[in-house]
Design a protein around this motif. Structure first.
Motif, short mmCIF file in Angstrom:
data_model
loop_
_atom_site.label_atom_id
_atom_site.label_comp_id
_atom_site.label_asym_id
_atom_site.label_seq_id
_atom_site.Cartn_x
_atom_site.Cartn_y
_atom_site.Cartn_z
N GLU A 114 -6.42 -13.60 16.15
CA GLU A 114 -5.73 -13.16 17.36
C GLU A 114 -6.05 -11.69 17.68
OE1 GLU A 114 -1.66 -14.64 17.05
OE2 GLU A 114 -1.08 -12.76 18.08
N LEU A 115 -6.10 -10.86 16.64
CA LEU A 115 -6.39 -9.44 16.82
C LEU A 115 -7.89 -9.18 16.96
CD1 LEU A 115 -4.00 -7.99 14.05
CD2 LEU A 115 -3.65 -7.87 16.52
N GLN A 116 -8.67 -10.24 16.84
CA GLN A 116 -10.13 -10.14 16.82
C GLN A 116 -10.59 -9.12 15.80
OE1 GLN A 116 -11.01 -9.63 21.13
NE2 GLN A 116 -11.67 -11.76 21.01
N SER A 117 -9.96 -9.19 14.63
CA SER A 117 -10.37 -8.30 13.55
C SER A 117 -10.73 -9.16 12.34
CB SER A 117 -9.24 -7.33 13.20
OG SER A 117 -8.15 -8.04 12.65
N LYS A 118 -11.08 -8.51 11.27
CA LYS A 118 -11.44 -9.22 10.07
C LYS A 118 -10.51 -8.75 8.95
CE LYS A 118 -15.20 -11.40 7.98
NZ LYS A 118 -16.05 -12.46 8.33
N ALA A 119 -9.91 -9.69 8.26
CA ALA A 119 -9.04 -9.33 7.13
C ALA A 119 -9.86 -9.35 5.85
CB ALA A 119 -7.89 -10.32 7.03
N THR A 120 -9.64 -8.35 5.00
CA THR A 120 -10.31 -8.32 3.70
C THR A 120 -9.23 -8.46 2.64
OG1 THR A 120 -11.95 -6.85 4.65
CG2 THR A 120 -11.92 -7.05 2.26
N VAL A 121 -9.38 -9.46 1.79
CA VAL A 121 -8.31 -9.78 0.85
C VAL A 121 -8.82 -10.01 -0.57
CG1 VAL A 121 -7.02 -10.94 2.72
CG2 VAL A 121 -8.38 -12.32 1.14
N LEU A 122 -7.86 -9.96 -1.51
CA LEU A 122 -8.07 -10.50 -2.85
C LEU A 122 -6.93 -11.49 -3.09
CD1 LEU A 122 -9.09 -7.30 -3.02
CD2 LEU A 122 -9.44 -7.93 -5.39
N LEU A 123 -7.15 -12.44 -3.95
CA LEU A 123 -6.12 -13.43 -4.25
C LEU A 123 -5.44 -13.02 -5.55
CD1 LEU A 123 -8.10 -16.68 -3.34
CD2 LEU A 123 -6.70 -15.22 -1.86
N GLU A 124 -4.10 -12.94 -5.50
CA GLU A 124 -3.34 -12.52 -6.68
C GLU A 124 -3.04 -13.73 -7.56
OE1 GLU A 124 0.19 -10.24 -5.86
OE2 GLU A 124 0.82 -10.27 -7.96
N VAL A 125 -3.40 -13.60 -8.83
CA VAL A 125 -3.21 -14.71 -9.77
C VAL A 125 -2.23 -14.29 -10.85
CG1 VAL A 125 -4.40 -16.40 -11.22
CG2 VAL A 125 -5.65 -15.28 -9.36
N ASN A 126 -1.29 -15.16 -11.12
CA ASN A 126 -0.32 -14.92 -12.20
C ASN A 126 -0.88 -15.52 -13.49
OD1 ASN A 126 1.86 -14.68 -13.89
ND2 ASN A 126 3.31 -15.74 -12.58
N ILE A 127 -1.74 -14.73 -14.13
CA ILE A 127 -2.43 -15.23 -15.32
C ILE A 127 -1.46 -15.37 -16.50
CG2 ILE A 127 -4.11 -14.59 -17.11
CD1 ILE A 127 -5.64 -15.43 -14.76
N SER A 128 -0.54 -14.43 -16.61
CA SER A 128 0.33 -14.43 -17.78
C SER A 128 1.41 -15.51 -17.70
CB SER A 128 1.00 -13.05 -17.93
OG SER A 128 1.79 -12.78 -16.80
N GLY A 129 1.61 -16.08 -16.51
CA GLY A 129 2.58 -17.15 -16.37
C GLY A 129 4.03 -16.70 -16.43
#
Ligand SMILES: *Cc1c(COP(=O)(O)O)cnc(C)c1O
Length: 227
Positions: A114-129
Motif C-alpha cells: 500500500e505504501l509502495q515501499s519494501k519491508a526488510t525483516v528477520l523472523l524471530e524464532v523461539n529456539i529455547s522454547g
C-alpha cells in the motif's frame, strides 16, 4: 564512570577477539547499539563515536528518535510488533527483527504494498522454547519464508533471544540451533538468508562463535538501564 565512546571501544575489542577465536572476518559482524530508554543526546554520543546502527524495541520511541537524530542512522526494531503499529514501523524504514507470526507478516506485506515501499525483516524464532518468549517455533518458520519469496517483503534471516543468564553450554546450543535452522531453510527454500541476529551484552561472544552477523548490545554500551 566510563563514557559511551570507551564502552563502544571495549565492546568492539571483545568482538574482534571473539571473531578471531572463531576465524571469522570481523566485517561479517554488525554491532547494533540497543538504545531503548536511552535519551537522544546519549545516542548522539555513540553516533559521534562512529556508531551507525541503532535498535529500539518500541515503535513509538523509535519514531520519536528518528525525527530528532541524524538521517543516516540505520534503525532496527527488535521488540514485539503489534498489528496496529505496523504502518508506523514501516514508515520509520527500520529493519524489523521481530516478525513472529504469519498474521503479522501478511499485514506487513499488505501495508508495504500500500505504501509502495519494501519491508526488510528477520523472523524471530523461539529456539529455547521458553513460554515467556515471543517467536515462532522452529517448524513454523518455513511457510513464512514462502511469503517473502517475492513482492514487498524481503527476509534477511533469523533472530533469537537466549534465556537470561543461561549457562555457556546452553547458549552455544541455542545459537548453533538458530544457525542450523537457517542453513536448512536456505536449502529447502532456495533463499539466501545471510543474517543471524543473536547475541546481547551478556552472551555476544558465544553468539559470534556460532555465526552471529548482527549483535544487539545495549547495557554494555550505554550502561545498565534504570527502567
Ligand atoms: C534490550 C534488548 C537487547 C539488549 O540487551 P542488553 O542486555 O542491554 O545488551 C537485545 N535484544 C533485545 C530483543 C532487547 O529487547
Amino acid at each position: 564512570m566510563s563514557t559511551i565512546r570507551e564502552n563502544l571501544e571495549r565492546v568492539k575489542t571483545r568482538m574482534a577477539a571473539a571473531a578471531q577465536r572463531s576465524a571469522r572476518p570481523i566485517e561479517q559482524i554488525k554491532l547494533l547499539a540497543v538504545s531503548k530508554t536511552i535519551a537522544a543526546e546519549r545516542i548522539l554520543e555513540a553516533y559521534e563515536a562512529g556508531q551507525r546502527h541503532f535498535a529500539e524495541n518500541r515503535v513509538q520511541e523509535l519514531c520519536a528518535k528518528t525525527t530528532v537524530l541524524p538521517e543516516n542512522i540505520n534503525w532496527h526494531l527488535i521488540g514485539h510488533l503489534q498489528q496496529n503499529k505496523v504502518r508506523a514501523a514501516l514508515q520509520s524504514n527500520a529493519i524489523i527483527h521481530s516478525v513472529d507470526s504469519m498474521k503479522l507478516l501478511q499485514r506487513i506485506k499488505r501495508i508495504a504494498e500500500e505504501l509502495q515501499s519494501k519491508a526488510t525483516v528477520l523472523l524471530e524464532v523461539n529456539i529455547s522454547g521458553e513460554d515467556s518468549k515471543f517467536g515462532l517455533d522452529p517448524e513454523q518458520v518455513e511457510p513464512l519464508l514462502e511469503i517473502c519469496q517475492e513482492g514487498a517483503v524481503k527476509c534477511l534471516g533469523l533472530m533469537t533471544i537466549a534465556p537470561y543468564q543461561a549457562e555457556e553450554k546452553e547458549l552455544h546450543r541455542i545459537f548453533a540451533a538458530l544457525r542450523e535452522l537457517r542453513d536448512q531453510l536456505q536449502q529447502n527454500c532456495g533463499l539466501s538468508l545471510p543474517e543471524l541476529s543473536m547475541g546481547m551484552s551478556g552472551d555476544f561472544e558465544a553468539a559470534i562463535a556460532e555465526g552471529a552477523t548482527m549483535l544487539r548490545i545495549g547495557s554494555a554500551i550505554f550502561g545498565e538501564r534504570t527502567q
